[in-house]
Design an enzyme around this catalytic site. Sequence first.
Site, PDB file in Angstrom:
ATOM      1  N   LYS A 224       0.651  -1.379  -0.133  1.00 58.54           N
ATOM      2  CA  LYS A 224       0.097  -0.016   0.100  1.00 58.54           C
ATOM      3  C   LYS A 224       0.983   1.322  -0.049  1.00 58.54           C
ATOM      4  CE  LYS A 224      -2.230  -0.310   3.903  1.00 58.54           C
ATOM      5  NZ  LYS A 224      -1.727  -1.579   4.421  1.00 58.54           N
TER       6      LYS A 224
ATOM      7  N   ARG B 184      -8.065   2.187  10.454  1.00 59.94           N
ATOM      8  CA  ARG B 184      -7.867   0.593  10.857  1.00 59.94           C
ATOM      9  C   ARG B 184      -8.949  -0.165  11.374  1.00 59.94           C
ATOM     10  NH1 ARG B 184      -1.370  -0.672  11.760  1.00 59.94           N
ATOM     11  NH2 ARG B 184      -0.742   0.681  10.064  1.00 59.94           N
TER      12      ARG B 184
ATOM     13  N   ARG C 217      12.327  -8.323   5.524  1.00 60.53           N
ATOM     14  CA  ARG C 217      12.640  -6.933   5.251  1.00 60.53           C
ATOM     15  C   ARG C 217      13.932  -6.760   6.032  1.00 60.53           C
ATOM     16  NH1 ARG C 217       7.440  -3.231   4.615  1.00 60.53           N
ATOM     17  NH2 ARG C 217       7.274  -3.435   6.960  1.00 60.53           N
TER      18      ARG C 217
ATOM     19  N   ARG D  82      13.523  -4.168  11.420  1.00 61.83           N
ATOM     20  CA  ARG D  82      12.667  -3.350  12.200  1.00 61.83           C
ATOM     21  C   ARG D  82      11.933  -4.241  13.223  1.00 61.83           C
ATOM     22  NH1 ARG D  82       8.820  -0.057   8.269  1.00 61.83           N
ATOM     23  NH2 ARG D  82       7.375  -1.026   9.542  1.00 61.83           N
TER      24      ARG D  82
ATOM     25  N   ARG E 273       0.729  -8.788  13.799  1.00 64.81           N
ATOM     26  CA  ARG E 273      -0.020  -7.713  13.158  1.00 64.81           C
ATOM     27  C   ARG E 273      -1.040  -8.178  11.891  1.00 64.81           C
ATOM     28  NH1 ARG E 273       5.042  -5.152  10.322  1.00 64.81           N
ATOM     29  NH2 ARG E 273       3.851  -3.654   9.267  1.00 64.81           N
TER      30      ARG E 273
END
Length: 245
Positions: free
Chosen positions: A13, A88, A127, A161, A172
């Site tokens: 996104k 959200r 990532r 991260r 999440r």
Amino acid sequence: MRLVLLGPPGVGKGTQGRRLAAEMGWALISTGEMLREAVAKSTPLGRAAGRRMAAGELVEDDIMVGLVRDRSAEPDAARGFVLDGFPRTVPQADALEAMLAERAQRIDLAAYLGAPEVELVRRLSGRLECPVCKRAYHRTDARPRDGRHCDDHPGVELRQRADDAEETVRKRLDVYRVQTAPLVDYYRRDGRLREVSGLGAMDEVYRSLKQALECPDPDPTSSGGPSGASSGASSGASRQASPGR
Ligand SMILES: [Zn+2]
């Protein structure tokens, strides 16, 4: 055009929203970026938000609504904006509608980018970033030259991260499924939802996204946008896009 971008974490996104906003002359309102900035500057809001984000939890509604209220009133948002990371939850979506109604505005469309969960976990938990220049890498999709260190900072080891650790990623996605997925129905109910596949090459996804947004409701205020030359206005048009590799 005032647009909400919906989709699970890892679907792309942010990248798509940035490109769309830049091309169309709309403001990109990325609440995740705004929050990370507040965390980095260690403002009181940033410290409170940082603890929740590191645990994979959502930041409180009133903080988020306040952020978006202020940001969406700035001059660069006058022609339109793309909201990434907000709302959200259904209560946040209601709060957003109420806030915009005070200005006689509303969300015109919501674009939903979708992808299977295994792919999202693979993308997110792989990532890496350079702690010095913040350049983004990926264990398999965008490897650094030597596999471990930043290409531009050979002595600096890449890091993950905190909210990309696999366990946090799964959390999440769970939070997303429970709290955010209902927003898809929220915007579908009154015909504002456009669905786009988030699989496939970045350019392909972007084309599908633009097509999905422009077909049914070309925005008269966005100068130079291609007008209704593309195919049918019904919601089916965007779904055939790129079912994956
Ligand atoms: Zn670096």
